[in-house]
Design an enzyme around this catalytic site. Structure first.
Site, mmCIF file in Angstrom:
data_model
loop_
_atom_site.group_PDB
_atom_site.id
_atom_site.type_symbol
_atom_site.label_atom_id
_atom_site.label_comp_id
_atom_site.label_asym_id
_atom_site.label_seq_id
_atom_site.Cartn_x
_atom_site.Cartn_y
_atom_site.Cartn_z
ATOM 1 N N HIS A 77 -9.105 0.358 -4.164
ATOM 2 C CA HIS A 77 -8.138 -0.311 -3.284
ATOM 3 C C HIS A 77 -7.086 -1.076 -4.074
ATOM 4 C CE1 HIS A 77 -9.666 -4.451 -3.829
ATOM 5 N NE2 HIS A 77 -10.853 -3.883 -3.948
ATOM 6 N N CYS A 106 -16.085 -3.461 -5.691
ATOM 7 C CA CYS A 106 -15.043 -2.454 -5.522
ATOM 8 C C CYS A 106 -14.163 -2.374 -6.760
ATOM 9 C CB CYS A 106 -14.206 -2.773 -4.292
ATOM 10 S SG CYS A 106 -15.155 -2.661 -2.750
#
Length: 226
Positions: free
Chosen positions: A184, A200
């Protein structure tokens, strides 16, 4: 404006230090060029300034990246990369904080990334099951338990620059199981090259948009821990 004498002196100094190259290694900083923490001009290649430009055309306008805050090794670049994986594979090199998208001819597009803190990192083989532009962010229940202030986002946080997923998100699945890990975007420039996120893999907004545009759903991904 530089007077003629100062201009000639600056040009001579550039030649002595080898700054004049066929690869356009940089221009003297000026308006639109970043400075370091002491206010000193930083040499940035025009290609990188364009690569990390402001993106006002996005639904939530993205500011230009202050490249003086990032080690240039983490700028997006095409590199020679011998990998056992086929072209079109995403490889996350966790120890070195790089993400590679393998290409034909022993090359890869390399991006600098921020990764999960120790204890939150994930590794293995999976695939990109879906992609989303300006996604909603829904924190996992375990994260809300650790951080009760996130309760207000149990049903999702609206998209925007403050959203932890940023401008784009690529969702990592093992088979049909959502791993809850994502590739992301982030506006936290200083996090690139560091281990700071809750598992992440984060890229600069401009980089995640570039990667998003290059890979389809179903793209294989390998996250290496060592």
């Amino acid at each position: 404006m530089l007077n003629r004498r100062l201009f000639l002196a600056s040009a001579a100094a550039a030649l002595v230090t080898g700054c004049a190259s066929s690869q356009r290694s940089g221009q003297l900083a000026g308006p639109g060029y970043p400075a370091d923490g002491l206010g000193r001009a930083v040499r940035i290649s025009p290609e990188y300034l364009q690569m990390y430009r402001a993106m006002p055309e996005e639904p939530y306008p993205i500011p230009a990246v202050d490249l003086s805050k990032i080690d240039p090794v983490y700028y997006r670049q095409l590199v020679t990369y011998a990998a056992p994986e086929p072209a079109g594979t995403i490889i996350v090199d966790t120890p070195n904080r790089f993400l590679y998208l393998t290409m034909e001819g022993g090359q890869a597009m390399r991006y600098g990334v921020g990764i999960g803190r120790e204890g939150f990192a994930w590794g293995g083989r999976a695939r990109i099951a879906r992609k989303a532009a300006w996604p909603k962010w829904t924190p996992p229940a375990e994260m809300i338990d650790r951080q009760p202030e996130l309760e207000k986002y149990r049903n999702g946080m609206p998209p925007g620059l403050d959203n932890p997923l940023g401008a784009r998100a690529l969702y990592i699945f093992e088979g049909n199981r959502d791993t809850l890990y994502r590739l992301h975007g982030t506006s936290e420039t200083l996090s690139i090259g560091k281990a700071v996120s809750s598992g992440c893999v984060r890229l600069l907004q401009q980089d995640i948009i570039d990667l998003y545009n290059r890979v389809p759903n179903g793209t294989p991904i390998v996250v290496r821990q060592a």
